[in-house]
Every structure is written in structure tokens, then in C-alpha cells.
Design an enzyme around this catalytic site. Structure first.
Site, mmCIF file in Angstrom:
data_model
loop_
_atom_site.group_PDB
_atom_site.id
_atom_site.type_symbol
_atom_site.label_atom_id
_atom_site.label_comp_id
_atom_site.label_asym_id
_atom_site.label_seq_id
_atom_site.Cartn_x
_atom_site.Cartn_y
_atom_site.Cartn_z
ATOM 1 C CG HIS A 170 17.295 -80.975 -17.038
ATOM 2 N ND1 HIS A 170 15.530 -81.266 -17.877
ATOM 3 C CD2 HIS A 170 17.856 -81.773 -18.377
ATOM 4 C CE1 HIS A 170 15.911 -81.048 -18.797
ATOM 5 N NE2 HIS A 170 16.573 -81.639 -19.587
ATOM 6 C CD GLU A 171 21.840 -80.772 -18.028
ATOM 7 O OE1 GLU A 171 22.293 -81.363 -18.833
ATOM 8 O OE2 GLU A 171 20.575 -79.841 -18.395
ATOM 9 C CD GLN B 237 20.838 -83.187 -23.184
ATOM 10 O OE1 GLN B 237 21.248 -82.434 -22.862
ATOM 11 N NE2 GLN B 237 19.488 -82.605 -23.787
ATOM 12 N N GLY C 155 21.723 -76.038 -20.222
ATOM 13 C CA GLY C 155 22.831 -77.344 -19.221
ATOM 14 C C GLY C 155 22.981 -77.926 -20.733
ATOM 15 C CB CYS D 237 14.978 -81.787 -22.535
ATOM 16 S SG CYS D 237 16.077 -82.386 -23.148
ATOM 17 C CG LEU D 238 18.837 -78.120 -25.716
ATOM 18 C CD1 LEU D 238 20.731 -77.828 -25.936
ATOM 19 C CD2 LEU D 238 18.506 -77.173 -25.936
ATOM 20 C CG HIS E 55 19.776 -85.885 -19.962
ATOM 21 N ND1 HIS E 55 19.257 -86.004 -20.785
ATOM 22 C CD2 HIS E 55 19.042 -84.538 -19.609
ATOM 23 C CE1 HIS E 55 18.535 -84.357 -20.710
ATOM 24 N NE2 HIS E 55 18.620 -83.574 -20.894
HETATM 25 ZN ZN LIG Z 1 17.557 -81.978 -21.067
#
Ligand SMILES: [Zn+2]
Length: 180
Positions: A144-145, A54, A49, A102-103, A148
Site C-alpha cells: 500500500h505504501e 501523503q 503506514g 487510507c488516511l 503511494h
Molecule cells: Zn494510503
């Protein structure tokens, strides 16, 4: 299409609440190209995702897809989905703890509690209303998204930080099934 630069923990854009998109903005050529770039960026970095903030755009857009992913082997597949202006309602109080990465927080994993079943309301990339129910890992990725887009990261949701691990140590010691 292009690969976008991913903001890392500490960049203020990750802590801002993102802005809604109007129907006109959703269908603009600029936004459609941005969504394509987000999808390409997510795939490039083996994410399941990606949220727009991000990649330094503080807007209510997230993409997700779970296919054959080396970062998340043996997880159920989720088709490529674009969520715009999403809203989430838990369908029960039931939660589960499992590992997340997480990226924007490279090389780390931690155990995070999430609702097991949620209802999602959003717009798709053509601006059409999208309503569906998601469970388990699918519901986890969306939460999670969604976090963000509201300036939150998974580490904020951890009950304690004792499970936080580097990927190498996670592979060595952390693959045990999550305590639920
Ligand atoms: Zn993330």
C-alpha cells in the site's frame, strides 16, 4: 515534532512518482526531523503506514507500524519501520483480498488484492541497507505504501468497486472475513 497535514484524494501530489533520496539527503537534519514528523502524524491519525507524498513531500520515504490500532484491531504487530527508496519483489504469484483504508481517502474501506509474500529492499533512516521478507498483513501495508510512492492509491487496485464502504457501514455489514 509536528503533526503534518495529510493530502486527500484529488490532490495532484498523490499521483506523482516520488523522487529517490541520496545518502546525504537521508542523514540530513531536515530529513531526520521530517521522518520524526511522519511517525508522529501516522500515530496521531491511527494509521498503520504513511508515505511522504501523503504529507506533500514527493520523496521515497514511508513509515509503518502496527501496534494496538483502533482502526485495525486484531491485526498482527509490525515494529516501527522506516523505508527509504524501497523496492518490492513478489516471492510468489499468490495473492489475497482483504480490506484496506487510507488516511488520504478518509472514512472509506475497500477490498484490495495484494501479493501474500514479498521481498523488500530499502534503506533505513540511517541509510543502512534493509532487506527482509514480509507476509500477509505486513506485506499488504508495505505494498500500500509502496504504491503511494509510485502515485497509486488502493482504489486503483480494487478488482471492482462493489466492496467500497463507509466506515460506519463497514462496521455494520463488512466485518465478515475476506473472500480469498
Ligand atoms: Zn494510503
Amino acid at each position: 515534532m509536528s503533526i503534518l497535514k495529510v493530502a486527500r484524494l484529488g490532490h495532484p501530489v498523490l499521483r506523482q512518482v516520488t523522487a529517490n533520496l541520496s545518502q546525504r539527503e537521508i542523514t540530513s537534519a531536515l530529513m531526520q526531523k521530517f521522518i520524526d514528523d511522519m511517525i508522529e502524524t501516522m500515530k496521531e491519525y491511527d494509521g498503520v503506514g504513511l508515505a511522504a507524498d501523503q504529507v506533500h513531500e514527493s520523496r521515497q520515504v514511508a513509515v509503518l507500524e502496527v501496534a494496538d490500532n483502533p482502526r485495525y484491531p486484531s491485526k498482527p504487530r509490525v515494529p516501527l519501520t522506516v523505508l527509504i527508496n524501497p523496492k518490492i519483489t513478489p516471492l510468489s504469484e499468490e495473492t489475497a483480498e482483504d480490506w484496506e483504508g487510507c488516511l488520504s481517502i478518509p472514512d472509506l474501506r475497500g477490498k484490495v488484492p495484494r501479493y501474500k509474500h514479498i521481498r523488500v529492499k530499502a534503506r533505513d533512516r540511517s541509510g543502512k541497507a534493509l532487506v527482509f521478507v514480509a507476509s500477509d498483513f505486513h506485506a499488504r501495508v508495505i505494498q500500500h505504501e509502496y504504491d503511494h510512492l509510485n502515485g497509486k492509491l488502493y482504489i486503483d487496485r480494487m478488482r471492482d468497486l462493489s466492496s467500497l464502504s463507509f466506515l460506519q457501514e463497514f462496521a455494520r455489514y463488512g466485518m465478515r472475513p475476506a473472500d480469498e
